[in-house]
Design an enzyme around this catalytic site. Structure first.
Site, PDB file in Angstrom:
ATOM      1  N   LYS A  61      18.558  56.894  25.235  1.00 31.72           N
ATOM      2  CA  LYS A  61      19.065  55.953  24.241  1.00 31.72           C
ATOM      3  C   LYS A  61      19.188  54.579  24.866  1.00 31.72           C
ATOM      4  O   LYS A  61      19.856  54.388  25.878  1.00 31.72           O
ATOM      5  CB  LYS A  61      20.428  56.392  23.708  1.00 31.72           C
ATOM      6  CG  LYS A  61      20.976  55.469  22.604  1.00 31.72           C
ATOM      7  CD  LYS A  61      22.317  55.928  22.100  1.00 31.72           C
ATOM      8  CE  LYS A  61      23.450  55.496  23.007  1.00 31.72           C
ATOM      9  NZ  LYS A  61      23.697  54.015  22.948  1.00 31.72           N
TER      10      LYS A  61
ATOM     11  N   ASP B 120      18.819  52.225  19.804  1.00 25.80           N
ATOM     12  CA  ASP B 120      20.131  52.180  19.149  1.00 25.80           C
ATOM     13  C   ASP B 120      20.585  50.734  18.988  1.00 25.80           C
ATOM     14  O   ASP B 120      21.496  50.266  19.677  1.00 25.80           O
ATOM     15  CB  ASP B 120      21.125  52.989  19.990  1.00 25.80           C
ATOM     16  CG  ASP B 120      22.521  53.006  19.404  1.00 25.80           C
ATOM     17  OD1 ASP B 120      22.650  52.840  18.181  1.00 25.80           O
ATOM     18  OD2 ASP B 120      23.488  53.187  20.184  1.00 25.80           O
TER      19      ASP B 120
ATOM     20  N   LYS C  34      21.240  49.447  15.744  1.00 25.74           N
ATOM     21  CA  LYS C  34      22.113  49.419  14.561  1.00 25.74           C
ATOM     22  C   LYS C  34      21.836  48.187  13.694  1.00 25.74           C
ATOM     23  O   LYS C  34      22.727  47.371  13.421  1.00 25.74           O
ATOM     24  CB  LYS C  34      23.584  49.452  14.971  1.00 25.74           C
ATOM     25  CG  LYS C  34      23.988  50.665  15.810  1.00 25.74           C
ATOM     26  CD  LYS C  34      25.477  50.619  16.124  1.00 25.74           C
ATOM     27  CE  LYS C  34      25.929  51.781  16.986  1.00 25.74           C
ATOM     28  NZ  LYS C  34      25.418  51.685  18.377  1.00 25.74           N
TER      29      LYS C  34
ATOM     30  N   ASP D 117      21.497  43.490   8.477  1.00 20.87           N
ATOM     31  CA  ASP D 117      21.174  42.116   8.124  1.00 20.87           C
ATOM     32  C   ASP D 117      20.634  42.125   6.697  1.00 20.87           C
ATOM     33  O   ASP D 117      20.714  43.146   6.009  1.00 20.87           O
ATOM     34  CB  ASP D 117      20.142  41.553   9.111  1.00 20.87           C
ATOM     35  CG  ASP D 117      20.296  40.062   9.340  1.00 20.87           C
ATOM     36  OD1 ASP D 117      20.359  39.311   8.333  1.00 20.87           O
ATOM     37  OD2 ASP D 117      20.348  39.621  10.505  1.00 20.87           O
TER      38      ASP D 117
ATOM     39  N   THR E  68      32.169  55.982  16.068  1.00 20.32           N
ATOM     40  CA  THR E  68      33.046  57.041  16.582  1.00 20.32           C
ATOM     41  C   THR E  68      34.283  56.487  17.276  1.00 20.32           C
ATOM     42  O   THR E  68      35.238  57.231  17.518  1.00 20.32           O
ATOM     43  CB  THR E  68      32.287  57.954  17.559  1.00 20.32           C
ATOM     44  OG1 THR E  68      31.747  57.155  18.613  1.00 20.32           O
ATOM     45  CG2 THR E  68      31.179  58.709  16.849  1.00 20.32           C
TER      46      THR E  68
ATOM     47  N   ARG F 249      28.298  58.481  30.039  1.00 16.70           N
ATOM     48  CA  ARG F 249      28.934  58.448  31.355  1.00 16.70           C
ATOM     49  C   ARG F 249      29.066  59.802  32.056  1.00 16.70           C
ATOM     50  O   ARG F 249      28.928  59.845  33.286  1.00 16.70           O
ATOM     51  CB  ARG F 249      30.285  57.736  31.226  1.00 16.70           C
ATOM     52  CG  ARG F 249      30.120  56.224  31.101  1.00 16.70           C
ATOM     53  CD  ARG F 249      31.361  55.536  30.593  1.00 16.70           C
ATOM     54  NE  ARG F 249      31.492  55.670  29.150  1.00 16.70           N
ATOM     55  CZ  ARG F 249      32.303  54.924  28.405  1.00 16.70           C
ATOM     56  NH1 ARG F 249      33.070  54.006  28.970  1.00 16.70           N
ATOM     57  NH2 ARG F 249      32.352  55.098  27.091  1.00 16.70           N
TER      58      ARG F 249
END
Length: 235
Positions: free
Chosen positions: A37, A64, A66, A69, A123, A215
């Site tokens: 990603k 990713d 997002k 617009d 999230t 992570r």
């Protein structure tokens, strides 16, 4: 019949500040275990050439960014993303029906096309955060409303918390929906800045088709082993 590219069950989030750090991690990973990603920070610093290089190495890439617009701008951005050879593209469902329809028109369904999914509610957000921006319905209701809007626009699925994955299965009832869940933490991992999390196994059991892990893999002493074990556990 699948109308988009096959998706890996695990995407590793390359949340790095520069290309060198990202490539150091990528060199340790196996495309058979995971996709990658690429988010806003890394893409802004390293650009489309990095994305092309990851695709050339055999990795499925989730771009990713997002997009959110006006419809024309989002359509052009989606078309450009598709031209990079990525496997997954996302837009914000809160951009509205016209924007979602423009994105869908820019990436027509097809077995060689990237899957097109919508972000419902991030999230990291809570119901208190929604109230702050003027959304007074319960978080679960907001997620479901945006998911229905995305489905009606012909998108392939959504990005959502694993806690909403089961509900998304009742919205996207096509044979091969794409339900992507970030905020995944293996048992015993730190929560970091995520507030609604599940383990990889729990997320898949809840209805996710792909999970995103950052992570716990990228900061591990042996990232390849952790990625392989997560991939094995959810296959």
């Amino acid at each position: 019949m699948r109308m988009h590219r096959a998706q890996p069950s695990l995407y590793v989030a390359l949340d790095f500040p520069d290309r060198a750090a990202a490539e150091n991690l990528v060199a340790q990973l196996d495309p058979a275990d995971c996709g990658l990603k690429v988010g806003k920070e890394l893409f802004t610093r390293a650009g489309p050439e990095l994305v092309r290089s990851l695709v050339d190495r055999g990795f499925a890439v989730f771009l990713d960014l997002k997009f959110h617009d006006i419809p024309h701008t989002v359509a052009q951005a989606c078309r450009a993303a598709s031209d990079l050879g990525v496997s997954l593209v996302n837009v914000h469902a809160s951009g509205g029906r016209a924007m979602l329809a423009a994105a869908r028109a820019a990436i027509p369904p097809g077995t060689d096309a990237p899957a097109l999914i919508a972000v419902t509610v991030l999230t990291s957000m809570t119901e208190a955060d929604l109230v702050d921006i003027g959304v007074n319905r319960p978080l679960a209701d907001q997620v479901s409303a945006l998911a229905r809007l995305s489905c009606e626009a012909g998108l392939d699925g959504v990005v959502c918390s694993a806690w909403e994955a089961t509900a998304m299965r009742s919205v996207f009832v096509q044979p091969d929906p794409v339900i992507v869940t970030p905020g995944i933490r293996p048992a015993g991992s730190a929560l970091d800045d995520q507030s609604r999390v599940m383990t990889p196994e729990e997320a898949i059991q809840a209805g996710a088709t792909s999970i995103v892990v950052g992570r716990p893999i990228t900061r591990a002493q042996d990232p390849a082993s952790v990625a392989h074990e997560i991939a094995r556990s959810i296959r």
